[in-house]
Design a protein around this motif. Structure first.
Motif, PDB file in Angstrom:
ATOM      1  N   VAL A  53      -0.126  -2.208   3.179  1.00  0.00           N
ATOM      2  CA  VAL A  53      -1.165  -2.436   4.283  1.00  0.00           C
ATOM      3  C   VAL A  53      -1.789  -1.152   4.370  1.00  0.00           C
ATOM      4  O   VAL A  53      -1.299  -0.025   5.039  1.00  0.00           O
ATOM      5  N   PRO A  54      -3.242  -1.043   3.979  1.00  0.00           N
ATOM      6  CA  PRO A  54      -3.654   0.344   4.092  1.00  0.00           C
ATOM      7  C   PRO A  54      -4.111   0.707   5.303  1.00  0.00           C
ATOM      8  O   PRO A  54      -4.715  -0.268   6.207  1.00  0.00           O
ATOM      9  N   TYR A  55      -4.143   1.982   5.625  1.00  0.00           N
ATOM     10  CA  TYR A  55      -4.817   2.536   6.759  1.00  0.00           C
ATOM     11  C   TYR A  55      -5.802   3.599   6.401  1.00  0.00           C
ATOM     12  O   TYR A  55      -5.417   4.538   5.902  1.00  0.00           O
ATOM     13  N   GLN A  56      -7.094   3.610   6.762  1.00  0.00           N
ATOM     14  CA  GLN A  56      -8.172   4.174   6.141  1.00  0.00           C
ATOM     15  C   GLN A  56      -8.334   5.687   7.136  1.00  0.00           C
ATOM     16  O   GLN A  56      -8.650   5.289   8.363  1.00  0.00           O
ATOM     17  N   LEU A  57      -7.931   6.823   6.486  1.00  0.00           N
ATOM     18  CA  LEU A  57      -8.255   8.169   7.268  1.00  0.00           C
ATOM     19  C   LEU A  57      -9.689   8.424   7.213  1.00  0.00           C
ATOM     20  O   LEU A  57     -10.617   7.727   6.397  1.00  0.00           O
ATOM     21  N   GLU A  58     -10.004   9.082   8.061  1.00  0.00           N
ATOM     22  CA  GLU A  58     -11.590   9.544   8.389  1.00  0.00           C
ATOM     23  C   GLU A  58     -12.161  10.049   6.762  1.00  0.00           C
ATOM     24  O   GLU A  58     -13.315   9.715   6.283  1.00  0.00           O
ATOM     25  N   SER A  59     -11.211  10.854   5.918  1.00  0.00           N
ATOM     26  CA  SER A  59     -11.720  11.352   4.691  1.00  0.00           C
ATOM     27  C   SER A  59     -11.997  10.263   3.715  1.00  0.00           C
ATOM     28  O   SER A  59     -12.614  10.652   2.760  1.00  0.00           O
ATOM     29  N   SER A  60     -11.477   8.888   4.047  1.00  0.00           N
ATOM     30  CA  SER A  60     -11.693   7.874   3.054  1.00  0.00           C
ATOM     31  C   SER A  60     -13.228   7.409   3.059  1.00  0.00           C
ATOM     32  O   SER A  60     -13.413   6.873   2.107  1.00  0.00           O
ATOM     33  N   GLU A  61     -14.000   7.761   4.029  1.00  0.00           N
ATOM     34  CA  GLU A  61     -15.252   7.597   4.020  1.00  0.00           C
ATOM     35  C   GLU A  61     -15.953   8.040   3.065  1.00  0.00           C
ATOM     36  O   GLU A  61     -17.068   7.822   2.280  1.00  0.00           O
ATOM     37  N   ALA A  62     -15.397   9.464   2.577  1.00  0.00           N
ATOM     38  CA  ALA A  62     -16.225  10.254   1.564  1.00  0.00           C
ATOM     39  C   ALA A  62     -16.054   9.529   0.229  1.00  0.00           C
ATOM     40  O   ALA A  62     -16.948   9.524  -0.592  1.00  0.00           O
ATOM     41  N   ALA A  63     -14.668   9.084   0.134  1.00  0.00           N
ATOM     42  CA  ALA A  63     -14.222   8.332  -1.219  1.00  0.00           C
ATOM     43  C   ALA A  63     -15.441   7.136  -1.262  1.00  0.00           C
ATOM     44  O   ALA A  63     -15.641   6.535  -2.468  1.00  0.00           O
ATOM     45  N   LYS A  64     -15.362   6.498  -0.031  1.00  0.00           N
ATOM     46  CA  LYS A  64     -16.232   5.036  -0.123  1.00  0.00           C
ATOM     47  C   LYS A  64     -17.669   5.362  -0.548  1.00  0.00           C
ATOM     48  O   LYS A  64     -18.155   4.534  -1.166  1.00  0.00           O
ATOM     49  N   GLU A  99       0.343   2.252   4.074  1.00  0.00           N
ATOM     50  CA  GLU A  99      -0.070   3.433   3.375  1.00  0.00           C
ATOM     51  C   GLU A  99      -1.371   4.113   3.885  1.00  0.00           C
ATOM     52  O   GLU A  99      -2.128   3.276   4.526  1.00  0.00           O
ATOM     53  N   TYR A 100      -1.610   5.349   3.803  1.00  0.00           N
ATOM     54  CA  TYR A 100      -2.680   5.936   4.109  1.00  0.00           C
ATOM     55  C   TYR A 100      -3.736   5.814   2.888  1.00  0.00           C
ATOM     56  O   TYR A 100      -3.240   6.054   1.703  1.00  0.00           O
ATOM     57  N   VAL A 101      -5.018   5.733   3.380  1.00  0.00           N
ATOM     58  CA  VAL A 101      -6.231   5.757   2.188  1.00  0.00           C
ATOM     59  C   VAL A 101      -6.870   7.126   2.621  1.00  0.00           C
ATOM     60  O   VAL A 101      -7.422   7.406   3.574  1.00  0.00           O
ATOM     61  N   VAL A 102      -6.914   7.942   1.562  1.00  0.00           N
ATOM     62  CA  VAL A 102      -7.524   9.276   1.692  1.00  0.00           C
ATOM     63  C   VAL A 102      -8.600   9.395   0.599  1.00  0.00           C
ATOM     64  O   VAL A 102      -8.856   8.598  -0.193  1.00  0.00           O
TER      65      VAL A 102
END
Length: 686
Positions: free
Chosen positions: A640-651, A606-609
């Protein structure tokens, strides 16, 4: 619960069709004509009236220009038809104007054409339905009193019909379309016979009316501008011509030749009916006004707000056949029905174009998949929602809506024909056969003239219609262009981010043994990470599982799997109904039946957005699948998560919220505040 929701769905749109039955939905020419050409054929019901409405600004004396305007429209129609016959032979894949412009003029030109066509398809539905409601309202007062409600109801009905599939809806639409064409030809023939042979005096219901000219005695530039505006309104007869070039894949073989023949038939029928109605309108003294309550005069006095101005075709039919006669009623009913069904041109063009744009990553991928009846269901629903919104905003008024019309179609005409000129120039550089070169040179000449003529008309349309509502269509094109560009940038960024490296990196490190079922859609970084993680689980068996929805994509996945030499076996499950969830559920249940004591572990990449709108573009199939698997006994589901770059904003947002409302901070806050207040009180006492 699924059975309860599935039953009404089957009643409304029918049983699901297998993918291998797609060939059975292809159309013969007799069905393709009403399916793809109902829009230009039915536009003769309102295009002549639009010409007379514009000319009425200068009074009845300006009506004598209408035959010349009709002649210009005829020349333009034959030019466009001849040009598009070249298109369907050169680009039979169904991309139409979008593919031509994208291939020969570049992605921005292609996206401009796509934006114009999407806007035009939405307007086709809105204008056709609204015009049909107005024609029907001349006989049924309830329809006039509830125009918007009736128009939205017709859109819903057309949506259900098209969700049943192209071929089934085509059969339903063929009869009224052919009845309408036959009725118009009968009216033209009988009117010509009565006028030329019998010498009868035929008068329209408005023949005795006068028109109060808003600008009488126009001359010079003002007259030229008025004629150009009338011509641009008459060009509404050309809308929908491009739909055949977009729908070539829906024809039976030989597809290109059948599409070209259908184009020719459509052009000949539309031109004959358009000219015939204009001629009869002149012969029967039809009177039309943009503001009939004020500008139409009966015995020297305005007709008033209670007067309903009937369309030109209705007035001509009353003069030729007689008001209330059998043929008049048949033609009136067929006209109203075919105007409703003319929207079907858009229902075939919009979803197909949306599917192509989704495949090119300009629209959400859900628009690329076919529904239960092998139609692009998501595109059909999206078109219906947009058209219903437009009808609601404009009160189902075809006169207002038509001002937004034809801007988009001439943008696509012009760029498409310019692209075809580039196409022939490119092929002429390498072609050596003389016969083929002569054919290419002739085709290039046709497309060159088409590009020049349609470009000239586009300028005229923009100049004459911009302040009358064309700016709304241009704004819609800009919104579509910006939105699709943003979606493409997002998909490109994600594709680059998750592309599988040629040299194994952190995502493909080979760990120790594990048994599991890893779901695979494509071979990219999230898949490699899921495989690597599954190997760590130390199970008895490990296999990758993919669902064969698109044979070409499945073949490419197998080849890439073998090329990389992955040591995990890839199992392929066929899905004749293009479903993802059910084949996986059935396979897991079969594993459980064969070995009841074995626990099945499913790994889903899965993508993490990081943004809400990205959830609409990713993980839809994974969410549906997890929801079903969680209720299957003996099955463990692991994301199985795969963190996209945009997930940094959510983090970062989550971290800020955690710092603001950290565990215990709510309890500590009041304590600290109480201490501060105690110190303040002590200081005050001192």
């Amino acid at each position: 619960m699924s059975k309860l929701t599935d039953l009404p769905k089957r009643i409304l749109i029918g049983r699901a069709l297998r993918s291998d039955r797609l060939g059975e939905t292809l159309l013969p020419k007799r069905i393709a004509l009403p399916v793809f050409a109902s829009d230009p054929l039915s536009s003769v019901a309102y295009a002549p009236g639009e010409v007379l409405l514009v000319l009425s600004v200068a009074g009845v004396s300006a009506y004598h220009f209408s035959p010349w305007i009709a002649a210009a429209v005829v020349v333009l129609m034959f030019t466009v038809v001849a040009s598009y016959r070249q298109n369907v032979h050169a680009y039979p894949s169904g991309g139409g104007d979008y593919e031509v412009a994208n291939t020969n003029l570049g992605p921005k030109a292609g996206l401009t054409v796509a934006s114009a066509l999407l806007v035009d398809y939405v307007l086709t539905v809105a204008v056709s339905i609204s015009s049909g409601v107005e024609n029907l309202g001349s006989a049924i007062p309830f329809v006039v009193e509830n125009k918007t409600l009736c128009a939205v109801g017709m859109i819903v009905l057309l949506t259900l019909m098209n969700l049943r599939g192209v071929k089934e809806s085509g059969k339903l639409f063929a009869i009224p379309t052919y009845v309408f064409v036959a009725g118009v030809f009968a009216m033209i023939a009988w009117g010509a016979f009565r006028g030329l042979v019998l010498g009868d005096d035929m008068n329209a219901p408005t023949a005795g009316f006068e028109i109060r000219a808003e600008h009488s005695g126009l001359a010079g530039f003002a007259l030229v501008f008025l004629l150009l505006r009338a011509f641009s309104s008459g060009c509404a007869a050309l809308t929908g011509v491009e739909a055949i070039s977009n729908g070539v894949p829906a024809f039976r073989k030989p597809k290109s030749r059948n599409a070209a023949t259908t184009l020719l038939f459509m052009g000949a029928l539309a031109v004959t009916m358009f000219c015939g109605i204009i001629g009869l309108a002149m012969a029967t003294d039809v009177r039309m006004a943009e503001n009939p309550a004020r500008d139409l005069l009966r015995d020297g006095a305005p007709v008033g707000a209670g007067y309903t101005q009937n369309p030109v075709i209705s007035q001509v039919a009353a003069a030729v056949f007689g008001d209330g006669t059998f043929m008049f009623v048949v033609l009136a009913a067929a006209t109203a029905l075919v105007l409703f069904l003319a929207a079907n041109t858009a229902y075939n063009g919009f979803p197909l174009l949306g599917s192509i744009l989704a495949q090119d990553r300009y629209l959400p991928r859900q628009l690329h998949t076919r529904g239960d009846r092998l139609a692009f269901s998501n595109g059909i629903v999206l078109l219906s929602a947009a058209a219903a919104l437009l009808v609601h905003l404009y009160g189902a008024d075809s006169t207002k809506l038509i001002q937004l019309y034809i801007v988009g179609v001439f943008v696509s005409f012009t760029l498409s024909q310019t692209g075809m000129v580039r196409h022939w120039n490119r092929h002429l550089r390498t072609e050596t056969d003389r016969a083929r070169r002569r054919h290419m040179i002739r085709s290039r000449a046709i497309n060159t003239f088409g590009a020049f003529f349609t470009g000239l008309v586009l300028v005229v349309v923009l100049l004459t219609k911009f302040t009358h509502g064309a700016w709304v269509a241009l704004l819609g094109m800009v919104i579509f262009f910006v939105t699709m560009s943003a979606i493409r940038r997002h998909y490109d960024r994600v594709a680059e981010e998750i592309a599988a490296p040629d040299v194994p990196g952190d995502d493909a490190v080979r760990p120790s043994r594990v048994h599991s079922v890893v779901l695979v859609s494509k071979l990219h970084k999230p898949t490699l990470r899921a495989l690597a993680y599954a190997k760590l689980m130390r199970s008895d068996k490990l296999e990758a599982l993919t669902i064969n929805v698109d044979p070409e994509e499945t073949k490419a996945l197998r080849e890439e799997w073998e090329r990389r030499g992955l040591d995990v076996p890839l199992k392929v499950l066929d899905s004749p109904y293009r479903e993802i969830t059910r084949p996986v559920i059935d396979y897991v249940k079969r594993l459980r039946r064969e070995s009841p004591r074995t626990a099945v572990s499913i790994f889903i990449p899965e993508y993490v957005v990081g943004h809400w709108y990205e959830h609409l573009l990713h993980n839809q199939s994974a969410l549906r699948l997890k929801g079903r698997l969680l209720f299957t006994p003996g099955v463990m589901v692991t994301s199985v998560p795969y963190q996209l770059e945009s997930s940094e904003a959510a983090k970062l947002r989550a971290r800020k919220r955690a710092e603001w409302n950290a565990p215990g901070s709510v309890r500590r806050g009041p304590v600290n505040n109480a201490r501060d207040k105690d110190r303040d009180r002590a200081a005050n006492r001192k």
